[in-house]
Scaffold this motif. Structure first.
Motif, mmCIF file in Angstrom:
data_model
loop_
_atom_site.group_PDB
_atom_site.id
_atom_site.type_symbol
_atom_site.label_atom_id
_atom_site.label_comp_id
_atom_site.label_asym_id
_atom_site.label_seq_id
_atom_site.Cartn_x
_atom_site.Cartn_y
_atom_site.Cartn_z
ATOM 1 N N SER A 96 -7.851 -2.014 -2.972
ATOM 2 C CA SER A 96 -7.801 -0.398 -2.324
ATOM 3 C C SER A 96 -7.614 0.361 -3.524
ATOM 4 N N LYS A 97 -8.054 -0.056 -4.600
ATOM 5 C CA LYS A 97 -8.214 0.976 -5.787
ATOM 6 C C LYS A 97 -7.028 1.776 -5.688
ATOM 7 N N THR A 98 -5.921 1.356 -5.683
ATOM 8 C CA THR A 98 -4.590 1.870 -5.811
ATOM 9 C C THR A 98 -4.047 1.844 -7.524
ATOM 10 N N GLN A 99 -3.587 2.817 -8.017
ATOM 11 C CA GLN A 99 -3.361 2.696 -9.497
ATOM 12 C C GLN A 99 -1.773 2.731 -9.717
ATOM 13 N N VAL A 100 -1.686 1.481 -9.790
ATOM 14 C CA VAL A 100 0.281 1.118 -10.000
ATOM 15 C C VAL A 100 0.156 0.125 -10.978
ATOM 16 N N LYS A 101 1.084 0.137 -11.892
ATOM 17 C CA LYS A 101 1.150 -1.023 -12.658
ATOM 18 C C LYS A 101 2.131 -2.103 -11.921
ATOM 19 N N VAL A 102 1.747 -3.396 -12.056
ATOM 20 C CA VAL A 102 2.535 -4.487 -11.430
ATOM 21 C C VAL A 102 2.841 -5.373 -12.435
ATOM 22 N N TYR A 103 4.122 -5.781 -12.336
ATOM 23 C CA TYR A 103 4.835 -6.568 -13.635
ATOM 24 C C TYR A 103 5.416 -7.924 -12.728
ATOM 25 N N PRO A 104 4.794 -9.102 -13.227
ATOM 26 C CA PRO A 104 5.487 -10.492 -12.798
ATOM 27 C C PRO A 104 6.869 -10.546 -12.962
ATOM 28 N N ILE A 105 7.613 -11.010 -12.106
ATOM 29 C CA ILE A 105 9.109 -11.513 -12.335
ATOM 30 C C ILE A 105 9.303 -12.727 -11.812
ATOM 31 N N LEU A 157 0.942 -1.068 -0.014
ATOM 32 C CA LEU A 157 -0.024 -0.031 0.072
ATOM 33 C C LEU A 157 1.025 1.237 0.088
ATOM 34 N N ARG A 158 2.020 1.228 0.849
ATOM 35 C CA ARG A 158 2.851 2.166 0.789
ATOM 36 C C ARG A 158 3.706 2.578 -0.326
ATOM 37 N N LEU A 159 4.049 1.337 -1.148
ATOM 38 C CA LEU A 159 5.004 1.532 -2.326
ATOM 39 C C LEU A 159 3.881 1.900 -3.570
ATOM 40 N N GLY A 160 2.872 1.286 -3.603
ATOM 41 C CA GLY A 160 1.699 1.497 -4.726
ATOM 42 C C GLY A 160 1.139 3.179 -4.515
ATOM 43 N N ALA A 161 1.328 3.790 -3.480
ATOM 44 C CA ALA A 161 1.009 5.192 -3.510
ATOM 45 C C ALA A 161 2.273 6.168 -3.771
ATOM 46 N N GLU A 162 3.461 5.491 -3.788
ATOM 47 C CA GLU A 162 4.769 6.259 -3.919
ATOM 48 C C GLU A 162 5.413 6.249 -5.270
ATOM 49 N N ARG A 163 4.878 4.740 -6.016
ATOM 50 C CA ARG A 163 5.512 4.520 -7.586
ATOM 51 C C ARG A 163 4.407 4.466 -8.604
ATOM 52 N N ASP A 164 5.011 4.385 -9.479
ATOM 53 C CA ASP A 164 4.301 4.259 -10.860
ATOM 54 C C ASP A 164 3.885 2.823 -11.281
ATOM 55 N N GLU A 165 5.111 1.936 -10.925
ATOM 56 C CA GLU A 165 5.166 0.402 -11.359
ATOM 57 C C GLU A 165 6.097 -0.258 -10.222
ATOM 58 N N LEU A 166 5.705 -1.444 -10.139
ATOM 59 C CA LEU A 166 6.349 -2.382 -9.216
ATOM 60 C C LEU A 166 6.536 -3.784 -9.879
ATOM 61 N N ARG A 167 7.647 -4.044 -9.704
ATOM 62 C CA ARG A 167 7.935 -5.677 -10.029
ATOM 63 C C ARG A 167 7.886 -6.629 -8.984
ATOM 64 N N ILE A 168 7.096 -7.588 -8.857
ATOM 65 C CA ILE A 168 6.698 -8.715 -7.651
ATOM 66 C C ILE A 168 6.991 -10.035 -8.366
ATOM 67 N N ILE A 169 7.346 -10.825 -7.401
ATOM 68 C CA ILE A 169 7.779 -12.343 -7.834
ATOM 69 C C ILE A 169 6.618 -13.011 -8.141
ATOM 70 N N ALA A 170 6.315 -13.735 -8.981
ATOM 71 C CA ALA A 170 5.261 -14.478 -9.418
ATOM 72 C C ALA A 170 5.414 -15.924 -9.424
ATOM 73 N N ASP A 171 6.780 -16.671 -9.239
ATOM 74 C CA ASP A 171 6.747 -17.914 -9.046
ATOM 75 C C ASP A 171 7.093 -18.674 -7.848
ATOM 76 N N GLN A 172 6.645 -17.894 -6.775
ATOM 77 C CA GLN A 172 6.623 -18.303 -5.176
ATOM 78 C C GLN A 172 5.309 -18.220 -4.943
ATOM 79 N N VAL A 173 4.704 -19.633 -4.815
ATOM 80 C CA VAL A 173 3.283 -19.805 -4.540
ATOM 81 C C VAL A 173 2.891 -20.038 -2.788
ATOM 82 N N GLY A 174 2.053 -19.675 -2.445
ATOM 83 C CA GLY A 174 1.513 -20.391 -1.061
ATOM 84 C C GLY A 174 0.121 -19.600 -0.698
#
Length: 287
Positions: free
Chosen positions: A230-239, A166-183
């Motif tokens: 949360s209706k946060t506008q941020v681009k999220v890319y899987p890595i 939530l904090r990073l989404g409010a501060e940045r335009d885009e984020l890269r988040i790990i997509a191959d760890q599942v839980g």
């Protein structure tokens, strides 16, 4: 409700136990300050047990800095293994039952199916190793214990993935988040309710239990859900994990099977996204 002492009361789960206890009007529960309840200080623990004579102890105290543990195994082991052993010994001496919180990180995480309590533990990082050592230390001295393995804890309290996103989404335009760890994410309020329900049941079916919210997701999809709700506008890319190396290796797949805790204690477990919606609503109300 029996008399309960909570160790690690200042942490995320400790705060959630305080909230649930207050909401459910459970008054026979004690949340000592850290200086009074250091699980490495055996004389202080003895004094606490003598004074309060608890029937149940909940151990939320843990060294949870997963990456830092790789270079500080000594401290991680002192807290996660030796501290757990100290509580087990005191519980045995005073006739108390221990409820201990452990982790999905005791597993290697390379199986294609949800892990049961009967599956072999084989940790691949120091944090998971020291938590498993704590489980073993408790089992060696105290039959009267419940160990709850959980995963991906978050809540309105403390530092966690949801609040960070939530904090990073409010501060940045885009984020890269790990997509191959599942839980499975776990709302710590739900875990706190489960712990107090187990204590209230007092059915003496001791041992290891798995508890997380229901469902399966990746960190990428978890983050996407946080921003959608949360209706946060941020681009999220899987890595991939390889694109974001960390000192500690994480399990690739650590989804846990919760059938045992559901059937033994008649626990109703919420779906992870429903609990996430509740948490984000509560966070927005705090602003």
């Amino acid at each position: 409700m029996s008399k309960i002492i909570v160790f690690g009361a200042s942490g995320q789960l400790g705060h959630c136990l305080k909230k649930v206890a207050a909401d459910e009007q459970i008054t026979d529960i004690y949340f000592p300050v850290e200086g009074e309840a250091n699980i490495l200080d055996e004389p202080a623990l003895e004094a606490l047990f003598e004074k309060n004579k608890p029937q149940f102890c909940i151990n939320c105290a843990a060294y949870t800095a997963v990456d830092k543990a790789e270079e500080d195994m000594h401290t991680a082991r002192k807290v996660n293994a030796d501290g757990a052993a100290n509580l087990a010994k005191l519980c045995k001496a005073h006739g108390a039952t221990l409820v201990h919180v452990s982790t999905d990180f005791v597993f290697e995480g390379n199986t294609p199916y949800p892990l049961t309590e009967a599956d072999a533990a084989n940790p691949i990082n120091v944090y998971g190793l020291t938590k498993l050592e704590g489980e073993h230390a408790i089992a060696e001295v105290l039959p009267e214990h419940y160990t709850l393995r959980t995963s991906w804890l978050y809540s309105e309290f403390g530092n966690n993935f949801v609040k960070t996103m939530l904090r990073l989404g409010a501060e940045r335009d885009e984020l890269r988040i790990i997509a191959d760890q599942v839980g499975t994410p776990t709302y710590a309020i739900d875990l706190a309710k489960c712990i107090l329900d187990i204590i209230a049941a007092d059915n003496k079916q001791y041992g290891i239990y798995h508890y997380s919210n229901e469902g399966v997701t990746s960190w990428y999809d978890f983050a996407q859900a946080i921003f959608d709700i949360s209706k946060t506008q941020v681009k999220v890319y899987p890595i991939r994990t390889a694109e974001y190396p960390t000192p500690a290796i994480r399990p690739t797949y650590s989804v846990m099977d919760k059938a045992k805790v559901r059937s033994t204690f008649n626990i109703q477990i919420p779906y992870w996204r429903h609990s996430l919606e509740t948490c984000i609503k509560r966070l927005s109300e705090q602003q």
